[in-house]
Write a protein that holds these residues in place. Structure first.
Motif, PDB file in Angstrom:
ATOM      1  N   PRO A  68      81.230  29.728   5.139  1.00  0.00           N
ATOM      2  CA  PRO A  68      81.448  30.997   4.425  1.00  0.00           C
ATOM      3  C   PRO A  68      82.568  31.004   3.396  1.00  0.00           C
ATOM      4  CG  PRO A  68      82.450  31.101   6.594  1.00  0.00           C
ATOM      5  CD  PRO A  68      81.732  29.776   6.520  1.00  0.00           C
ATOM      6  N   VAL A  69      83.325  29.903   3.280  1.00  0.00           N
ATOM      7  CA  VAL A  69      84.473  29.867   2.374  1.00  0.00           C
ATOM      8  C   VAL A  69      84.191  28.911   1.233  1.00  0.00           C
ATOM      9  CG1 VAL A  69      86.932  29.343   2.144  1.00  0.00           C
ATOM     10  CG2 VAL A  69      86.079  30.417   4.229  1.00  0.00           C
ATOM     11  N   ARG A  70      84.503  29.341   0.029  1.00  0.00           N
ATOM     12  CA  ARG A  70      84.397  28.485  -1.144  1.00  0.00           C
ATOM     13  C   ARG A  70      85.779  28.353  -1.774  1.00  0.00           C
ATOM     14  NH1 ARG A  70      80.603  27.673   1.259  1.00  0.00           N
ATOM     15  NH2 ARG A  70      78.406  27.806   0.670  1.00  0.00           N
ATOM     16  N   SER A  71      85.922  27.463  -2.710  1.00  0.00           N
ATOM     17  CA  SER A  71      87.205  27.229  -3.372  1.00  0.00           C
ATOM     18  C   SER A  71      87.661  28.468  -4.124  1.00  0.00           C
ATOM     19  CB  SER A  71      87.083  26.050  -4.343  1.00  0.00           C
ATOM     20  OG  SER A  71      88.233  25.964  -5.148  1.00  0.00           O
ATOM     21  N   LYS A  72      88.958  28.734  -4.051  1.00  0.00           N
ATOM     22  CA  LYS A  72      89.561  29.827  -4.818  1.00  0.00           C
ATOM     23  C   LYS A  72      90.283  29.306  -6.059  1.00  0.00           C
ATOM     24  CE  LYS A  72      90.279  32.523  -0.597  1.00  0.00           C
ATOM     25  NZ  LYS A  72      91.291  33.140   0.317  1.00  0.00           N
ATOM     26  N   GLY A  73      90.102  28.026  -6.358  1.00  0.00           N
ATOM     27  CA  GLY A  73      90.763  27.424  -7.501  1.00  0.00           C
ATOM     28  C   GLY A  73      91.230  26.024  -7.175  1.00  0.00           C
ATOM     29  N   PRO A  74      91.764  25.315  -8.149  1.00  0.00           N
ATOM     30  CA  PRO A  74      92.181  23.921  -7.946  1.00  0.00           C
ATOM     31  C   PRO A  74      93.160  23.714  -6.795  1.00  0.00           C
ATOM     32  CG  PRO A  74      92.191  24.488 -10.277  1.00  0.00           C
ATOM     33  CD  PRO A  74      91.963  25.769  -9.530  1.00  0.00           C
ATOM     34  N   ASP A  75      94.053  24.676  -6.581  1.00  0.00           N
ATOM     35  CA  ASP A  75      95.048  24.515  -5.519  1.00  0.00           C
ATOM     36  C   ASP A  75      94.453  24.697  -4.129  1.00  0.00           C
ATOM     37  OD1 ASP A  75      96.976  24.065  -7.426  1.00  0.00           O
ATOM     38  OD2 ASP A  75      97.672  26.152  -7.465  1.00  0.00           O
ATOM     39  N   ASP A  76      93.250  25.216  -4.064  1.00  0.00           N
ATOM     40  CA  ASP A  76      92.627  25.498  -2.773  1.00  0.00           C
ATOM     41  C   ASP A  76      91.334  24.707  -2.586  1.00  0.00           C
ATOM     42  OD1 ASP A  76      92.432  27.004  -0.275  1.00  0.00           O
ATOM     43  OD2 ASP A  76      90.727  28.017  -1.215  1.00  0.00           O
TER      44      ASP A  76
END
Length: 242
Positions: free
Chosen positions: A210-218
């Motif tokens: 259920p979780v996708r990347s929130k940006g390069p840092d994540d």
């Protein structure tokens, strides 16, 4: 012989999971044999993977004896626990003793846990599988039990700090149907079959996550081919050699 240590350790682990508020998505536990030997085969992406693999067998009321590198058994904290839970130390320079130990356990009806990639995959993709799990299953006359984990790398993995905060991290686990290890096949053929099934289970867990990347840092925990910033398999191989 009574299990005096393993059940309390499981209780501690469950308490820790509850404290961390992990969000479990577990499918396929009905495939775990309720009796008899089996070789549980899983991908390896984090230091706590053996705990989660063991959790998946609990609905069937089974305990897993994991094969782990000998240094873990020499550690002053983990060593006594590993021995008391009857896990199997593996000396990579002389592995026949561990192989025979595991074979005896399988023939006595135990489930043996193996990570056939041998080390944590720093790319979080499947590495090549060693053939030992297949050879064990063939010689003992027991099935291979394929399994895939996803999300465990976010808690604690190679090259990254532990994150044991209450961050509600989802953990996906998929257990496949037992696979026969035909002694008429080569161990390499059986190994490729079970690796293919683990890959299918891994992709299933990734699709449902259920979780996708929130940006390069994540995105460090997401494989490069899925758009993350984890090392590619080639880059991870270089890290392993170092």
């Amino acid at each position: 012989m009574a299990e005096l240590v393993y059940p309390p350790v499981i209780g501690v682990a469950r308490t820790m999971f509850k404290a961390l508020d992990l969000r479990f998505d577990i499918q396929g536990t009905e495939h775990v044999p309720q009796r008899g030997g089996a070789v549980l085969v899983s991908n390896h992406i984090g230091y706590l993977d053996f705990v989660f693999c063991g959790l998946a067998t609990r609905p069937a009321k089974r305990l897993v004896r994991f094969m782990a590198k000998e240094s873990v058994f020499r550690h002053k904290m983990s060593g006594p626990l590993m021995r008391a839970m009857k896990h199997i130390p593996v000396d990579r320079a002389a592995g026949m003793g561990a192989y025979k130990h595991a074979l005896t356990a399988l023939r006595s009806g135990e489930i043996i846990g193996v990570f056939p990639e041998a080390t944590i995959s720093q790319s979080f993709t499947l590495k090549n599988f060693k053939s030992g799990a297949a050879r064990l299953a063939q010689e003992a006359g027991v099935p291979l039990l394929p399994m895939a984990l996803w999300g465990t790398q976010r808690l604690w993995t190679k090259g990254h700090k532990r994150d044991l905060g209450r961050h509600h991290i989802p953990i996906a686990m998929r257990v496949g149907e037992p696979m026969a290890a035909d002694p008429e096949e080569s161990a390499e053929t059986v190994t490729e079959r079970v690796r293919g099934r683990v890959q299918e289970l891994l992709e299933s867990a990734q699709r449902a996550y259920p979780v996708r990347s929130k940006g390069p840092d994540d995105s460090w925990w997401i494989p490069a081919h899925l758009g993350g910033t984890a090392p590619t398999p080639a880059e991870a191989a270089v890290l392993d050699r170092r």
